[in-house]
Design an enzyme around this catalytic site. Structure first.
Site, mmCIF file in Angstrom:
data_model
loop_
_atom_site.group_PDB
_atom_site.id
_atom_site.type_symbol
_atom_site.label_atom_id
_atom_site.label_comp_id
_atom_site.label_asym_id
_atom_site.label_seq_id
_atom_site.Cartn_x
_atom_site.Cartn_y
_atom_site.Cartn_z
ATOM 1 N N ARG A 1 34.961 38.523 39.662
ATOM 2 C CA ARG A 1 35.957 37.331 39.228
ATOM 3 C C ARG A 1 36.801 36.647 39.695
ATOM 4 O O ARG A 1 36.550 36.856 41.186
ATOM 5 C CB ARG A 1 37.536 38.076 38.427
ATOM 6 C CG ARG A 1 38.564 38.889 39.209
ATOM 7 C CD ARG A 1 38.335 40.357 39.773
ATOM 8 N NE ARG A 1 37.633 41.402 39.147
ATOM 9 C CZ ARG A 1 38.177 41.924 38.248
ATOM 10 N NH1 ARG A 1 39.509 41.854 38.076
ATOM 11 N NH2 ARG A 1 37.615 43.037 37.048
ATOM 12 N N GLY B 1 40.400 35.776 44.048
ATOM 13 C CA GLY B 1 39.745 36.699 43.545
ATOM 14 C C GLY B 1 38.816 36.854 44.611
ATOM 15 O O GLY B 1 38.807 38.098 45.672
ATOM 16 N N TYR B 2 37.347 36.708 44.472
ATOM 17 C CA TYR B 2 36.534 36.488 45.311
ATOM 18 C C TYR B 2 36.331 38.198 45.152
ATOM 19 O O TYR B 2 36.038 38.787 46.020
ATOM 20 C CB TYR B 2 36.460 36.020 46.073
ATOM 21 C CG TYR B 2 35.638 34.286 46.293
ATOM 22 C CD1 TYR B 2 34.980 33.963 46.011
ATOM 23 C CD2 TYR B 2 37.390 33.300 45.977
ATOM 24 C CE1 TYR B 2 35.330 32.646 45.833
ATOM 25 C CE2 TYR B 2 37.596 32.176 46.512
ATOM 26 C CZ TYR B 2 35.861 31.957 46.050
ATOM 27 O OH TYR B 2 36.002 30.758 45.800
ATOM 28 N N HIS B 3 36.047 39.715 43.957
ATOM 29 C CA HIS B 3 36.100 40.688 44.307
ATOM 30 C C HIS B 3 35.888 40.900 42.553
ATOM 31 O O HIS B 3 35.658 40.711 41.897
ATOM 32 C CB HIS B 3 37.152 41.539 44.871
ATOM 33 C CG HIS B 3 38.353 41.149 44.286
ATOM 34 N ND1 HIS B 3 39.176 39.719 43.774
ATOM 35 C CD2 HIS B 3 38.868 42.069 43.354
ATOM 36 C CE1 HIS B 3 39.978 40.045 42.938
ATOM 37 N NE2 HIS B 3 40.018 41.597 42.519
ATOM 38 N N ALA B 4 35.284 42.946 42.869
ATOM 39 C CA ALA B 4 35.481 43.022 41.255
ATOM 40 C C ALA B 4 36.024 44.654 41.969
ATOM 41 O O ALA B 4 36.278 44.879 43.143
ATOM 42 C CB ALA B 4 33.360 43.117 41.602
#
Length: 137
Positions: free
Chosen positions: A98, A50-53
């Protein structure tokens, strides 16, 4: 920003002695028109994804097998949700950071999305995400 990060989506389980069946219909069982479906599996122990929006994309995430944790962050508040049942998932509105972690070896994470893949919709840097959220107020 004051909003509830977790919106559970429960699916109507149909079945009999032969087994279970879950049906997911666009704009009925998920609160948007479905444009894309993908799934994550075979994630090694200790890996976080993830490590993104997303600026606009909405999603429903379901652990259709196994389990995993989803850390959600709206820029002010964060929480961790444990997914472990194909009978319910979580609805993620846009502008939620997330991170998915603690995948069991048998985890299959189904992702139902409101639009086709668009790299311009992603925010992949947390500081940029926080700044973007503040600007949108």
């Amino acid at each position: 920003m004051n909003r509830d990060l977790i919106k559970w989506v429960n699916f109507d389980v149909k079945g009999d002695e032969r087994g279970s069946l879950n049906v997911i219909e666009s704009s009925k069982d998920v609160p948007f028109q479905i444009e894309r479906i993908y799934y994550i599996y075979g994630t090694r122990t200790g890996v976080t994804r993830g490590y993104h929006a997303h600026k606009d994309l909405k999603q429903v995430l379901i652990a259709i097998s196994g389990s995993c944790n989803i850390k959600l962050d709206d820029g002010e508040y964060s929480t961790v949700v444990h997914l472990s049942s194909p009978e319910r998932g979580i609805y993620l509105d846009s502008l939620l950071w997330r991170e998915m972690s603690d995948f069991s070896s048998d985890c299959v994470l189904l992702c139902i999305a409101s639009s086709y893949y668009d790299e311009d919709d992603y925010i992949r840097d947390y500081a940029e995400f926080k700044s973007y959220v503040l600007k949108r107020g």
